[in-house]
Design a protein around this motif. Sequence first.
Motif, PDB file in Angstrom:
ATOM      1  N   SER A   4      65.525  42.637 -13.502  1.00 17.21           N
ATOM      2  CA  SER A   4      65.227  41.397 -12.807  1.00 17.21           C
ATOM      3  C   SER A   4      65.519  41.570 -11.325  1.00 17.21           C
ATOM      4  N   LEU A   5      64.562  41.197 -10.511  1.00 18.10           N
ATOM      5  CA  LEU A   5      64.726  41.277  -9.064  1.00 18.10           C
ATOM      6  C   LEU A   5      64.704  39.856  -8.516  1.00 18.10           C
ATOM      7  N   VAL A   6      65.838  39.234  -8.514  1.00 18.32           N
ATOM      8  CA  VAL A   6      65.937  37.851  -8.073  1.00 18.32           C
ATOM      9  C   VAL A   6      65.421  37.716  -6.649  1.00 18.32           C
ATOM     10  N   GLY A   7      64.417  36.871  -6.487  1.00 23.60           N
ATOM     11  CA  GLY A   7      63.857  36.620  -5.172  1.00 23.60           C
ATOM     12  C   GLY A   7      62.974  37.728  -4.628  1.00 23.60           C
ATOM     13  N   ARG A   8      62.713  38.761  -5.430  1.00 21.49           N
ATOM     14  CA  ARG A   8      61.920  39.898  -4.954  1.00 21.49           C
ATOM     15  C   ARG A   8      60.637  40.104  -5.761  1.00 21.49           C
ATOM     16  N   ASP A   9      60.278  39.128  -6.581  1.00 18.91           N
ATOM     17  CA  ASP A   9      59.096  39.285  -7.422  1.00 18.91           C
ATOM     18  C   ASP A   9      57.832  39.546  -6.612  1.00 18.91           C
ATOM     19  N   TRP A  16      53.667  47.135  -6.744  1.00 19.22           N
ATOM     20  CA  TRP A  16      53.008  47.591  -7.970  1.00 19.22           C
ATOM     21  C   TRP A  16      51.491  47.630  -7.781  1.00 19.22           C
ATOM     22  N   ARG A  17      50.936  46.583  -7.177  1.00 18.09           N
ATOM     23  CA  ARG A  17      49.479  46.560  -6.942  1.00 18.09           C
ATOM     24  C   ARG A  17      49.058  47.733  -6.063  1.00 18.09           C
ATOM     25  N   ALA A  18      49.858  48.054  -5.068  1.00 12.70           N
ATOM     26  CA  ALA A  18      49.551  49.193  -4.197  1.00 12.70           C
ATOM     27  C   ALA A  18      49.567  50.488  -5.002  1.00 12.70           C
ATOM     28  N   LEU A  19      50.579  50.657  -5.857  1.00 10.68           N
ATOM     29  CA  LEU A  19      50.650  51.870  -6.677  1.00 10.68           C
ATOM     30  C   LEU A  19      49.451  51.982  -7.602  1.00 10.68           C
ATOM     31  N   VAL A  20      49.090  50.887  -8.243  1.00 10.39           N
ATOM     32  CA  VAL A  20      47.942  50.887  -9.156  1.00 10.39           C
ATOM     33  C   VAL A  20      46.664  51.252  -8.409  1.00 10.39           C
ATOM     34  N   PRO A  24      50.317  54.916  -1.409  1.00  8.89           N
ATOM     35  CA  PRO A  24      51.760  55.197  -1.377  1.00  8.89           C
ATOM     36  C   PRO A  24      52.530  53.929  -1.025  1.00  8.89           C
ATOM     37  N   VAL A  25      53.761  53.877  -1.476  1.00 13.95           N
ATOM     38  CA  VAL A  25      54.640  52.746  -1.161  1.00 13.95           C
ATOM     39  C   VAL A  25      55.911  53.310  -0.549  1.00 13.95           C
ATOM     40  N   LEU A  26      56.277  52.786   0.599  1.00 16.82           N
ATOM     41  CA  LEU A  26      57.518  53.166   1.266  1.00 16.82           C
ATOM     42  C   LEU A  26      58.362  51.912   1.380  1.00 16.82           C
ATOM     43  N   TRP A  39      63.125  50.218  -6.526  1.00 15.29           N
ATOM     44  CA  TRP A  39      62.672  51.546  -6.955  1.00 15.29           C
ATOM     45  C   TRP A  39      62.781  51.667  -8.479  1.00 15.29           C
ATOM     46  N   ARG A  40      63.938  51.303  -9.030  1.00 13.49           N
ATOM     47  CA  ARG A  40      64.144  51.382 -10.484  1.00 13.49           C
ATOM     48  C   ARG A  40      63.171  50.476 -11.228  1.00 13.49           C
ATOM     49  N   ALA A  41      62.945  49.287 -10.702  1.00 10.75           N
ATOM     50  CA  ALA A  41      62.015  48.363 -11.349  1.00 10.75           C
ATOM     51  C   ALA A  41      60.599  48.936 -11.373  1.00 10.75           C
ATOM     52  N   LEU A  42      60.166  49.526 -10.265  1.00 14.14           N
ATOM     53  CA  LEU A  42      58.821  50.100 -10.206  1.00 14.14           C
ATOM     54  C   LEU A  42      58.692  51.317 -11.123  1.00 14.14           C
ATOM     55  N   VAL A  43      59.710  52.177 -11.145  1.00 13.85           N
ATOM     56  CA  VAL A  43      59.682  53.330 -12.043  1.00 13.85           C
ATOM     57  C   VAL A  43      59.639  52.847 -13.499  1.00 13.85           C
ATOM     58  N   GLY A  44      60.461  51.867 -13.835  1.00 12.26           N
ATOM     59  CA  GLY A  44      60.469  51.332 -15.193  1.00 12.26           C
ATOM     60  C   GLY A  44      59.139  50.720 -15.574  1.00 12.26           C
ATOM     61  N   ARG A  45      58.538  49.988 -14.661  1.00 12.46           N
ATOM     62  CA  ARG A  45      57.231  49.375 -14.943  1.00 12.46           C
ATOM     63  C   ARG A  45      56.173  50.455 -15.167  1.00 12.46           C
TER      64      ARG A  45
END
Length: 158
Positions: A4-9, A16-20, A24-26, A39-45
């Motif tokens: 959960s990324l409180v306030g960062r959705d 995520w849309r950029a990765l799809v 690249p995402v920095l 970073w962890r949330a994006l890797v997990g997704r």
Amino acid sequence: MEISLVGRDAVADRAWRALVAGAPVLVEGRSGIGKTALWRALVGRAERAGWSTLTCAPAEAEVALPFAALADLLRPLAAALPARPPQQRAAAEMVLLAAPGDEVIDERAVGAATRALIEGAFGAGAPVLLAVDDAPWLDPPSERALRFALRRLAPRPA
């Protein structure tokens, strides 16, 4: 488990849309703002979506350890080493500490092996995410090998 990324959705969704889309995402910012959590949330997704993920999270204490970060990134691809040409295979095995030897590592061979192994991950059909947390702590040989490989990849990993 989803982080959960409180306030960062909105930020997470935009990244995520950029990765799809293959971009690249920095993620930049001062210490403590949640970059690693994102970073962890994006890797997990990406993992839940069936992507191949190649990750490393170097730390300041590891910056003097040659190829430490690269070994973390390449470890999931180790099964593909037997198919590599002998010089690339030997260089990658040295990086992974999978072969005995006191030889000097040819950094060009390491870069070529890195490129070839990442390209091979594309052949598996799933999207590939190459994710580095705390890039400023990459050890210099890992950074050089990644730069060498990424400049030569087409298509590029997210």
